[in-house]
Design a protein around this motif. Structure first.
Motif, PDB file in Angstrom:
ATOM      1  N   GLU A 197      -7.262 -20.308 -10.516  1.00  0.00           N
ATOM      2  CA  GLU A 197      -6.659 -20.043 -11.826  1.00  0.00           C
ATOM      3  C   GLU A 197      -5.243 -20.596 -11.950  1.00  0.00           C
ATOM      4  O   GLU A 197      -4.776 -20.845 -13.050  1.00  0.00           O
ATOM      5  CB  GLU A 197      -6.663 -18.539 -12.140  1.00  0.00           C
ATOM      6  N   ILE A 198      -4.570 -20.816 -10.831  1.00  0.00           N
ATOM      7  CA  ILE A 198      -3.179 -21.256 -10.962  1.00  0.00           C
ATOM      8  C   ILE A 198      -3.050 -22.736 -11.307  1.00  0.00           C
ATOM      9  O   ILE A 198      -2.039 -23.151 -11.847  1.00  0.00           O
ATOM     10  CB  ILE A 198      -2.331 -20.971  -9.701  1.00  0.00           C
ATOM     11  N   ALA A 244     -17.698  -0.433  -2.541  1.00  0.00           N
ATOM     12  CA  ALA A 244     -16.358   0.056  -2.210  1.00  0.00           C
ATOM     13  C   ALA A 244     -16.095   1.423  -2.835  1.00  0.00           C
ATOM     14  O   ALA A 244     -15.166   2.123  -2.426  1.00  0.00           O
ATOM     15  CB  ALA A 244     -15.310  -0.952  -2.664  1.00  0.00           C
ATOM     16  N   VAL A 285     -17.724  -5.727   2.625  1.00  0.00           N
ATOM     17  CA  VAL A 285     -16.327  -5.497   2.263  1.00  0.00           C
ATOM     18  C   VAL A 285     -15.463  -5.783   3.489  1.00  0.00           C
ATOM     19  O   VAL A 285     -15.663  -5.200   4.552  1.00  0.00           O
ATOM     20  CB  VAL A 285     -16.113  -4.038   1.793  1.00  0.00           C
ATOM     21  N   ILE A 286     -14.546  -6.703   3.335  1.00  0.00           N
ATOM     22  CA  ILE A 286     -13.582  -6.956   4.423  1.00  0.00           C
ATOM     23  C   ILE A 286     -12.458  -5.928   4.263  1.00  0.00           C
ATOM     24  O   ILE A 286     -11.858  -5.812   3.202  1.00  0.00           O
ATOM     25  CB  ILE A 286     -13.044  -8.399   4.388  1.00  0.00           C
ATOM     26  N   LYS A 298      -4.003 -15.640  -4.073  1.00  0.00           N
ATOM     27  CA  LYS A 298      -3.666 -14.210  -4.004  1.00  0.00           C
ATOM     28  C   LYS A 298      -4.052 -13.627  -2.650  1.00  0.00           C
ATOM     29  O   LYS A 298      -4.165 -12.419  -2.510  1.00  0.00           O
ATOM     30  CB  LYS A 298      -4.398 -13.450  -5.120  1.00  0.00           C
ATOM     31  N   ARG A 299      -4.273 -14.477  -1.697  1.00  0.00           N
ATOM     32  CA  ARG A 299      -4.743 -14.130  -0.364  1.00  0.00           C
ATOM     33  C   ARG A 299      -5.753 -12.970  -0.370  1.00  0.00           C
ATOM     34  O   ARG A 299      -5.663 -12.028   0.408  1.00  0.00           O
ATOM     35  CB  ARG A 299      -3.581 -13.890   0.615  1.00  0.00           C
ATOM     36  N   LEU A 300      -6.730 -13.053  -1.283  1.00  0.00           N
ATOM     37  CA  LEU A 300      -7.753 -12.019  -1.388  1.00  0.00           C
ATOM     38  C   LEU A 300      -8.712 -12.127  -0.209  1.00  0.00           C
ATOM     39  O   LEU A 300      -9.156 -13.215   0.132  1.00  0.00           O
ATOM     40  CB  LEU A 300      -8.556 -12.188  -2.681  1.00  0.00           C
ATOM     41  N   VAL A 329     -10.569  -4.863  -4.170  1.00  0.00           N
ATOM     42  CA  VAL A 329     -11.692  -4.133  -3.552  1.00  0.00           C
ATOM     43  C   VAL A 329     -11.148  -3.110  -2.545  1.00  0.00           C
ATOM     44  O   VAL A 329     -11.603  -1.961  -2.488  1.00  0.00           O
ATOM     45  CB  VAL A 329     -12.672  -5.129  -2.880  1.00  0.00           C
ATOM     46  N   GLN A 330     -10.153  -3.517  -1.805  1.00  0.00           N
ATOM     47  CA  GLN A 330      -9.544  -2.601  -0.837  1.00  0.00           C
ATOM     48  C   GLN A 330      -8.767  -1.487  -1.539  1.00  0.00           C
ATOM     49  O   GLN A 330      -8.658  -0.370  -1.014  1.00  0.00           O
ATOM     50  CB  GLN A 330      -8.629  -3.389   0.109  1.00  0.00           C
ATOM     51  N   GLN A 352      -4.438   5.703   3.252  1.00  0.00           N
ATOM     52  CA  GLN A 352      -5.077   4.501   3.775  1.00  0.00           C
ATOM     53  C   GLN A 352      -4.814   4.371   5.278  1.00  0.00           C
ATOM     54  O   GLN A 352      -5.683   3.986   6.045  1.00  0.00           O
ATOM     55  CB  GLN A 352      -4.551   3.271   3.015  1.00  0.00           C
ATOM     56  N   TRP A 388      -1.375  -6.117   8.973  1.00  0.00           N
ATOM     57  CA  TRP A 388      -0.419  -7.231   8.926  1.00  0.00           C
ATOM     58  C   TRP A 388       0.582  -7.198  10.071  1.00  0.00           C
ATOM     59  O   TRP A 388       1.487  -8.033  10.123  1.00  0.00           O
ATOM     60  CB  TRP A 388       0.329  -7.251   7.578  1.00  0.00           C
ATOM     61  N   VAL A 403       2.745  -9.971  -3.625  1.00  0.00           N
ATOM     62  CA  VAL A 403       2.577  -9.048  -2.497  1.00  0.00           C
ATOM     63  C   VAL A 403       1.174  -9.140  -1.873  1.00  0.00           C
ATOM     64  O   VAL A 403       1.013  -9.579  -0.746  1.00  0.00           O
ATOM     65  CB  VAL A 403       2.920  -7.594  -2.898  1.00  0.00           C
ATOM     66  N   HIS A 404       0.166  -8.682  -2.614  1.00  0.00           N
ATOM     67  CA  HIS A 404      -1.215  -8.712  -2.107  1.00  0.00           C
ATOM     68  C   HIS A 404      -1.358  -8.262  -0.660  1.00  0.00           C
ATOM     69  O   HIS A 404      -1.955  -8.944   0.170  1.00  0.00           O
ATOM     70  CB  HIS A 404      -1.844 -10.099  -2.325  1.00  0.00           C
ATOM     71  N   ASP A 405      -0.779  -7.106  -0.387  1.00  0.00           N
ATOM     72  CA  ASP A 405      -0.958  -6.468   0.914  1.00  0.00           C
ATOM     73  C   ASP A 405      -2.436  -6.114   1.060  1.00  0.00           C
ATOM     74  O   ASP A 405      -3.039  -6.331   2.113  1.00  0.00           O
ATOM     75  CB  ASP A 405      -0.059  -5.213   0.926  1.00  0.00           C
ATOM     76  N   ILE A 406      -3.008  -5.569  -0.022  1.00  0.00           N
ATOM     77  CA  ILE A 406      -4.451  -5.326  -0.066  1.00  0.00           C
ATOM     78  C   ILE A 406      -4.974  -5.997  -1.337  1.00  0.00           C
ATOM     79  O   ILE A 406      -4.178  -6.381  -2.184  1.00  0.00           O
ATOM     80  CB  ILE A 406      -4.787  -3.809  -0.077  1.00  0.00           C
ATOM     81  N   ASP A 407      -6.290  -6.128  -1.458  1.00  0.00           N
ATOM     82  CA  ASP A 407      -6.836  -6.724  -2.674  1.00  0.00           C
ATOM     83  C   ASP A 407      -7.513  -5.643  -3.525  1.00  0.00           C
ATOM     84  O   ASP A 407      -7.512  -4.458  -3.154  1.00  0.00           O
ATOM     85  CB  ASP A 407      -7.754  -7.909  -2.359  1.00  0.00           C
ATOM     86  N   GLN A 424     -11.296   1.097  -2.390  1.00  0.00           N
ATOM     87  CA  GLN A 424     -11.577   1.856  -1.161  1.00  0.00           C
ATOM     88  C   GLN A 424     -10.467   2.872  -0.875  1.00  0.00           C
ATOM     89  O   GLN A 424     -10.743   4.009  -0.493  1.00  0.00           O
ATOM     90  CB  GLN A 424     -11.623   0.908   0.046  1.00  0.00           C
ATOM     91  N   ARG A 466       0.818  -1.221   0.000  1.00  0.00           N
ATOM     92  CA  ARG A 466       0.000   0.000   0.000  1.00  0.00           C
ATOM     93  C   ARG A 466       0.849   1.267   0.000  1.00  0.00           C
ATOM     94  O   ARG A 466       0.411   2.291  -0.507  1.00  0.00           O
ATOM     95  CB  ARG A 466      -1.023  -0.046   1.136  1.00  0.00           C
ATOM     96  N   SER A 516      -6.534  -7.041  -9.170  1.00  0.00           N
ATOM     97  CA  SER A 516      -5.654  -7.860  -8.333  1.00  0.00           C
ATOM     98  C   SER A 516      -4.482  -8.403  -9.158  1.00  0.00           C
ATOM     99  O   SER A 516      -3.395  -8.580  -8.637  1.00  0.00           O
ATOM    100  CB  SER A 516      -6.426  -8.991  -7.647  1.00  0.00           C
ATOM    101  N   GLY A 517      -4.680  -8.640 -10.443  1.00  0.00           N
ATOM    102  CA  GLY A 517      -3.572  -9.073 -11.307  1.00  0.00           C
ATOM    103  C   GLY A 517      -3.475 -10.582 -11.429  1.00  0.00           C
ATOM    104  O   GLY A 517      -3.866 -11.311 -10.524  1.00  0.00           O
ATOM    105  N   ASP A 518      -2.929 -11.012 -12.545  1.00  0.00           N
ATOM    106  CA  ASP A 518      -2.738 -12.451 -12.755  1.00  0.00           C
ATOM    107  C   ASP A 518      -1.670 -12.964 -11.795  1.00  0.00           C
ATOM    108  O   ASP A 518      -0.753 -12.238 -11.427  1.00  0.00           O
ATOM    109  CB  ASP A 518      -2.254 -12.735 -14.186  1.00  0.00           C
ATOM    110  N   HIS A 519      -1.752 -14.224 -11.472  1.00  0.00           N
ATOM    111  CA  HIS A 519      -0.754 -14.828 -10.581  1.00  0.00           C
ATOM    112  C   HIS A 519       0.614 -14.869 -11.274  1.00  0.00           C
ATOM    113  O   HIS A 519       0.684 -15.096 -12.490  1.00  0.00           O
ATOM    114  CB  HIS A 519      -1.215 -16.242 -10.218  1.00  0.00           C
ATOM    115  N   ASN A 556     -11.446 -10.301  -0.369  1.00  0.00           N
ATOM    116  CA  ASN A 556     -12.732 -10.039  -1.010  1.00  0.00           C
ATOM    117  C   ASN A 556     -12.778 -10.750  -2.354  1.00  0.00           C
ATOM    118  O   ASN A 556     -12.865 -10.120  -3.398  1.00  0.00           O
ATOM    119  CB  ASN A 556     -12.935  -8.530  -1.188  1.00  0.00           C
ATOM    120  N   ALA A 604      -8.953  -3.697   4.633  1.00  0.00           N
ATOM    121  CA  ALA A 604      -7.545  -4.047   4.484  1.00  0.00           C
ATOM    122  C   ALA A 604      -7.010  -4.575   5.814  1.00  0.00           C
ATOM    123  O   ALA A 604      -7.316  -4.037   6.878  1.00  0.00           O
ATOM    124  CB  ALA A 604      -6.746  -2.822   4.045  1.00  0.00           C
TER     125      ALA A 604
END
Ligand code: SF4
Ligand code: SF4
Lengths: 307, 222
Positions: free
Chosen positions: B170-171, A182, B198-199, B154-156, A129-130, A145, B204, A123-127, A133, A86, A108-111, B158, B201
């Motif tokens: 997808e992987i 969001a 909405v969950i 992707k540890r989403l 939707v976040q 944030q 961490w 990374v995926h600190d946030i997703d 926001q 973030r 979020s992007g492709d893996h 949401n 952020a």
């Protein structure tokens, strides 16, 4: 008007908007960006600039976006949550805005598995939707944030993606509702080949009144060859290419396939124009940007309005 | 439990070959349950090493030990009488066990014989899957008892993303999509609406990002 975004102005005027995309080069040649974007001049309201698309390293989205901005065109800064935390994302958003970029797309992007750095950390600190926001909070509340005030906050027109064809289908309208909640201003959808399924999804969208809260741009990708149709059908996650489309592409000789692909794209646009709640089109002509003007011309989407 | 898999033989051999006397130490807890480093695996590795070095014309002395719990200094203390007779320790415990030995016997080289892999559960005989990343602020209560951090690629928080296909991620078509599982479970619980909440952020700091973690229980600490 929430922002200075040209895309926002076109959409607010009630005209069907048109966006397209430009994948930055895998190297440092600015001409490559200018060449691609130049083909879209006068045909589109904004140009998406992808962010390490398919998890392959490319010129950064904001740098290519600035090159496009310098040409007097309007970039849409795409941002994936895969590569940056973030802190880095907010820094890039401020930086891009300070140089005149006012529209962005949150993904979020492709893996990394799909790209050329499968060994990279994710990374995926946030997703996504976040991320929506976060950008909305930066704009509406002038806050980072983390909660502290921003001195001169960036005012981004905020987009998000929707894939009506991913599973589970029953969740796909709810997922759009979540992105609207969001704070997304506009949506660009996955490329549409299964028009019936898209229309079913739109019906669900209208039932919830979501089309009145967010502008939906229908995604269109012209198919170049029957091979590409088969590849997308079988190999690209979350893509729905009906057999009829594959057969139609296979039914014409190879040299006529590109024309057939353009014809399918134009027919799709014509039909989707009539769908209530579709506010415009997002044309993703991957490495085929030169065909965008022709598709738009044939679909009656030219000339573009001057908002 | 903590799961592990044995390292490739060549790598283990490369670690121990400079030494003549090896103390091979297993653990009776998690690695024993997942058949990576319990008493049985210690015996198997021991004979495989003996065999290898015998073929090379080299004799190697291996003493086998399997501790009740290698991550507990109290049990690691049991090794004290054997250390003088060993040039190096080869541990078949998880990384926590290896480090407990390294901390206790500072002058003795310690090598891991397994790759510690994840915190997981047994799916069926011989199959273990990741279930938790120890994020320090559990969200299972709002995600239908399925962890999006450990189980979504992707540890989403949401999800699902646009790549979810027929229940799979997808992987890889062999990996369940965590968000499909969450959705199915929320439906079974009659909590469909929750998918639209909405969950926010995640903070961490409670996870590894806040630096190495420690639990101090004043009521128990000696
Ligand atoms: S939410 Fe955190 S603590 Fe709970 S299962 Fe997932 S990683 Fe473990
Ligand atoms: S397909 Fe499912 S598990 Fe895989 S990244 Fe997307 S949401 Fe996560």
């Amino acid at each position: 008007m929430k922002t200075e975004s040209r895309l926002e102005k076109v959409l607010a005027s009630g005209a069907l908007a048109v966006t397209s995309e430009c994948g930055p080069p895998r190297g440092a040649l600015p001409e490559k960006v200018r060449e691609k974007a130049g083909m879209l001049r006068g045909c589109v309201d904004a140009i998406n600039v992808t962010d390490n698309q398919t998890a392959m390293v490319r010129m950064s989205s904001w740098a290519a976006g600035i090159l496009i901005k310098q040409m007097g065109l309007d970039p849409v800064l795409q941002m994936v949550t895969r590569d940056r935390n973030r802190l880095a994302m907010q820094a890039d958003i401020i930086g891009a805005y300070s140089l005149g970029i006012n529209t962005m797309l949150c993904l979020s992007g492709d893996h990394p598995k799909f790209g050329d750095h499968p060994m990279a950390a994710n990374v995926h600190d946030i997703d996504s939707v976040q991320l929506i926001q976060m950008v909305v909070k930066m704009r509406n509340e002038g806050k980072f944030q983390g909660g502290k005030d921003i001195d001169h906050p960036p005012k981004m027109f905020v987009g998000a993606a929707a894939n009506p064809f991913a599973d589970p289908f029953e969740l796909r309208v709810m997922r759009l509702a979540k992105k609207v909640k969001a704070g997304a201003d506009f949506i660009q959808t996955q490329c549409i080949y299964n028009l019936d399924k898209f229309e079913t999804w739109m019906e669900g969208v209208r039932q919830r009144g979501l089309h009145e809260k967010v502008y939906i741009l229908a995604g269109i990708t012209p198919i170049k060859t029957a091979g590409m149709a088969r590849y997308m059908k079988n190999r690209v996650p979350g893509m729905d290419v009906p057999d009829a489309i594959v057969k139609r592409m296979e039914s014409v000789p190879k040299e006529q396939q590109p024309e057939e692909g353009i014809r399918i794209a134009v027919e799709s646009i014509q039909r989707l124009k009539e769908v209530e709640g579709v506010s415009g089109f997002h044309i993703m002509a991957i490495e085929w940007e030169e065909k965008v003007p022709e598709i738009l011309e044939k679909s009656g989407l030219l000339p573009r309005p001057e908002p | 439990m903590i799961t592990a898999v044995r390292k490739p033989m060549e790598e283990i051999i490369a670690c121990v070959s400079p030494y003549d006397r090896i103390l091979l130490v297993g653990c009776n807890e998690c690695v024993s349950v997942c058949s990576a480093g319990g008493r049985k695996e210690v015996a198997l590795l021991s004979s495989a090493l003996q065999m290898h070095f015998l073929k090379q014309g080299k004799t190697i002395e291996i003493r086998e030990m399997t501790l009740e719990r290698q991550c507990d200094p109290e049990y690691v203390e049991e090794l004290v009488n054997y250390m003088d007779g060993a040039d190096a320790v080869l541990s078949m415990a998880c990384g926590c066990g290896v480090q407990t030995i390294a901390a206790r016997f500072r002058e003795k080289p310690v090598f891991p014989a397994v790759n510690t892999t994840f915190m997981g559960a047994s799916e069926r005989q011989g199959v273990w899957s990741e279930r938790c990343q120890g994020c320090g602020d559990c969200v299972l209560g709002i995600t239908g008892g399925i962890c999006p951090i450990a189980r979504c690629s992707k540890r989403l928080l949401n999800g699902p993303c646009g790549g979810s296909t027929k229940g799979k991620c997808e992987i890889d078509a062999n990996v369940d999509c965590a968000w499909q599982l969450i959705w199915d479970r929320l439906k079974a619980l009659g909590l469909e609406k929750r998918i639209e909440d909405v969950i926010e952020a995640k903070d961490w700091r409670t996870s590894r990002d806040g630096g190495p973690r420690k639990i101090v229980r004043e009521d128990l600490a000696s």
